[in-house]
Design a protein around this motif. Structure first.
Motif: not given
Length: 829
Positions: A263, A325, A394
């Motif tokens: 992340f 993400n 995260s």
């Protein structure tokens, strides 16, 4: 000012003695090795020399101590094989052909003849009937045979690979031949080319090459270097999406050992040679990207990987998608990423990687903390945080430890089909192609109908043509030799072309330990019965610079041959010892440009081989090296003079000198004790390559013998025993002069067929020892006591010492510690 060693006058004719005994040993076949000898075998090799023309003192430094150790093993009762040969293929011979107008074979064989003469002057126990010369067809035939074996089993393959190219020399360069982006020979800027080349699949053995169980005694530094070179890493190969770019591929794959930081990815860097670079480069960025690629192709891989160089890159103008993400991540190229390492792409996590941190700062890229130190207060980092911590920023992994995060994220990536947990290795397959003439021809053909066709075994060896043109053209000199290139396909009988690349010369040394055993055997690289008797090599000596090339390739080679059923063992060399480097008198590395190279012929021609051998073994620990010194040579010659003078004396003169018998008995007991102590030390030191301390012990014995002769305090029989044992100890170190002195003292030929003397620990034991007395760990007295003193008696003597009593007033002994033969420690309160 000390005199030169050439001014030392020897008491004996060293050169005549060298010549006499070398001829006798050769005539009698003293060093010829018999396979049927009932003694246990000991196979000891030193790395063979390249025939550069002259044997310099560096060769002597590698070979004289190695020969001493092999001789010592023979005196221990082993049937010792200690062979020699010549690493005769290679670039210097081809360069000589170009610069001097002489054929590489002529240049090489002339050099071998000269070096063979020089090696004989060393007085080593080489069995010259076993000499190998790698440029001889009867040797390189078996290089080709092994290549075909590997090809049949899928271990040899052809693929396109980038090479370093010098446009001026019109040739491929090794990485080591590139200095600051230029060819070290002509100074021209280098570039890169993609060529079809041959490889061996050493990567198939990466895991096994990390297993050192079969190696009995190898230096830790060599094992560490091989471990680092192989570079095993456990991690995750993860993909980043690029389907939206219209590229021919839908993803970029990278490998990471820190999937817990996924992340924190804020950029991706591709190697300049990555096949997707062109497709992913926007028109706005194309000019800058192409200029960067041109610069990167002029830089060696060594410089690109250097931790000292500035990390640079150029934005391609396109983005990849982080699938965890959904973020768009800019794609760069950077020369610190190599297409030959990993996937040729790396993910940039600047908050948690020092290199990425510097890169992000340079190009203004985000630095997102995703592993929080326990004490983190939320402020920006001044440097990358590399430690353990808790996941932050995260998503659903928030709050996990980063180790927990690694497991959870890796499992989710595999579940979604975005990547997989895997093991990556830094090592790449062994590129064996060389665009050179002076090497083993690769035994492959190219047929328009049949494709790639191996040369039939019965047609081996594929011979190097003697009429090749060595003018650099950018291809192997063999490519322009029509008579060599054009041939017939063995399958369809149609026209075919030969492979014109030759093999890396490390091919020669990967198996040469086998050929020494039966150099005239015609049915295989080694007579199988002889191979079973002698292999693997018991002891190998040579330079540490071969840690990750020759030594690693040899290990791979043997394991691959084992898997074909050709061999039944796992490692080529059970034990390895690396010698250091001998320096010039200026303590600098010897080189012609510095003018500090020592030619051993000149010194040997005056002082003899043994003085040089002794000096080289005495200058310091063999694994550390040391400087050449004429003063030191001078001192060594004087010591051998003293030894000669002792041996010349008539022992019966001692019995004619009146002396008190009690004094004589005490001195004789002392002399025998010192003799047995010296035998023990010399034996143990030679066994462990500690030549300098073995010689030092012999020097101390020399001094003692001079003293007792002057006093006439030993009888003739004791003197004769001492001289005989002394010569036997010195024999592996100084073989010529000891053979001569052995004859002078009336012993039967040859000293080199005798066993090393043994010692008696009881006779070597000291009569009296110095006992250290401590009170609460501090030394308060030293007492002379009998060597066999018991603990109770030692404690009693310690307590009786006035020096100790002054520290005992009003105190009670809490404990007494006794170390036999060394100390008593009284713990008082």
């Amino acid at each position: 000012m000390s005199s030169s060693p050439r001014q030392v006058e020897l008491r004996y004719d060293a050169v005549a003695i060298d010549t006499k005994w070398q001829a006798r040993w050769d005539q009698d076949g003293l060093h010829r090795v018999n396979h049927d000898d009932p003694r246990p075998k000991w196979y000891e090799m030193t790395m063979y020399p390249y025939p550069s023309g002259d044997l310099h003192i560096g060769h002597w430094y590698a070979m004289a101590p190695a020969d001493c150790h092999a001789r010592f093993r023979r005196m221990q009762g082993y049937n010792v094989l200690h062979p020699i040969g010549f690493d005769a293929f290679g670039l210097p011979a081809e360069n000589a052909a170009i610069s001097r107008g002489i054929h590489p074979y002529t240049w090489t064989m002339s050099n071998i003849e000269n070096m063979r003469r020089q090696l004989r002057s060393l007085g080593a126990i080489y069995d010259w009937d076993r000499e190998i010369v790698c440029c001889a067809p009867e040797y390189y035939r078996w290089n080709q045979w092994f290549f075909l074996m590997f090809y049949e089993r899928g271990l040899a393959y052809r693929a396109k690979a980038p090479v370093v190219w010098c446009p001026s020399c019109q040739t491929v360069l090794a990485n080591e031949q590139v200095l600051n982006g230029s060819c070290e020979r002509c100074g021209s800027e280098i570039t890169r080319r993609d060529l079809e080349q041959w490889f061996f699949r050493i990567t198939d053995y990466a895991e096994e090459l990390l297993d050192f169980k079969g190696l009995q005694e190898w230096p830790d530094k060599i094992l560490t270097m091989q471990t680092n070179w192989i570079g095993r890493s456990e991690g995750v190969e993860i993909s980043f999406g690029i389907a939206h770019t219209g590229s021919s591929e839908s993803e970029i794959r990278t490998f990471t050992t820190r999937i817990d930081t996924i992340f924190g990815v804020t950029f991706i860097v591709l190697a300049p040679e990555h096949p997707l670079v062109t497709e992913l480069t926007s028109e706005e960025q194309r000019e800058a990207v192409e200029a960067y690629i041109r610069t990167a192709r002029q830089t060696s891989e060594i410089d690109r990987l250097s931790t000292e160089g500035e990390k640079t890159g150029v934005f391609l103008g396109s983005y990849a998608v982080n699938r965890l993400n959904g973020e768009r991540v800019p794609i760069y190229i950077g020369d610190y990423v190599l297409v030959t390492y990993g996937t040729g792409a790396v993910m940039g996590v600047p908050a948690h990687d020092s290199r990425d941190f510097v890169f992000a700062k340079k190009y203004g890229l985000p630095i997102r903390i995703v592993i929080a130190p326990i004490e983190w207060d939320g402020s920006d980092l001044s440097e990358a945080f590399l430690g353990e911590g808790f996941m932050t920023n995260s998503a659903r992994y928030e709050g996990m430890t980063n180790e927990e995060g690694k497991i959870a994220i890796a499992q989710d990536i595999e579940k979604n089909g975005w990547g997989e947990q895997t093991i990556s290795y830094r090592i790449r397959d062994w590129l064996i192609s060389r665009q050179r003439y002076w090497g083993t021809p690769i035994p492959m053909l190219y047929c328009q109908s049949c494709g790639i066709v191996p040369v039939p075994e019965q047609d081996l060896p594929v011979l190097l043509p003697s009429d090749a043109d060595f003018t650099p053209t950018g291809e192997s000199p063999l490519a322009s030799n029509a008579a060599f290139v054009n041939t017939t396909c063995p399958r369809c009988q149609g026209p075919a072309r030969r492979e014109t690349d030759t093999m890396d010369t490390f091919m020669d040394s990967s198996w040469y330990m086998m050929r020494y055993l039966s150099p005239d055997y015609h049915d295989a690289p080694v007579d199988p019965d002889v191979g079973k008797k002698w292999l693997p090599v018991d002891q190998y000596t040579g330079g540490a610079e071969h840690a990750v090339m020759h030594l690693l390739y040899s290990r791979f080679f043997i394991k691959a041959l084992r898997d074909t059923g050709f061999l039944e063992f796992d490692e080529p060399f059970l034990r390895l010892f690396n010698q250091g480097v001998i320096l010039g008198e200026d303590h600098e590395k010897m080189s012609k440009s510095r003018g500090n190279v020592v030619n051993p012929d000149e010194v040997v021609g005056h002082l003899g081989a043994d003085a040089v051998r002794c000096f080289l073994m005495f200058i310091g620990p063999w694994d550390q090296g040391g400087p050449w010194s004429e003063v030191g040579m001078n001192g060594m010659a004087r010591w051998l003079n003293r030894v000669w003078e002792l041996v010349e004396r008539d022992p019966s003169d001692l019995d004619k000198t009146p002396i008190d018998q009690k004094t004589r008995q005490e001195t004789q007991r002392e002399t025998i004790r010192i003799l047995h102590q010296t035998i023990r030390k010399c034996h143990n030191d030679l066994d462990r390559f500690k030549f300098n301390t073995a010689i030092a012990a012999l020097m101390e014995l020399t001094n003692h013998l001079y003293r007792v002769w002057a006093e006439a305090s030993v009888d003739a029989d004791t003197w004769r025993v001492c001289i005989e044992k002394f010569l036997l100890m010195l024999a592996p170190i100084a073989p010529h002069v000891t053979e001569e002195m052995w004859e002078i003292t009336g012993h039967p030929y040859s000293i080199h067929q005798q066993l090393f003397p043994t010692w008696d620990d009881q006779l070597a034991a000291e009569d009296m020892i110095t006992l250290v007395v401590q009170v609460n760990g501090k030394v308060r007295d030293k007492l002379e006591v009998p060597a066999d003193i018991e603990e109770a008696a030692a404690q009693e003597l310690a307590l009786a010492s006035p020096k100790v009593q002054s520290f005992m007033n009003g105190k009670t002994i809490f404990k007494s510690v006794y170390v036999p033969g060394r100390l008593v420690n009284l713990v008082v309160r």
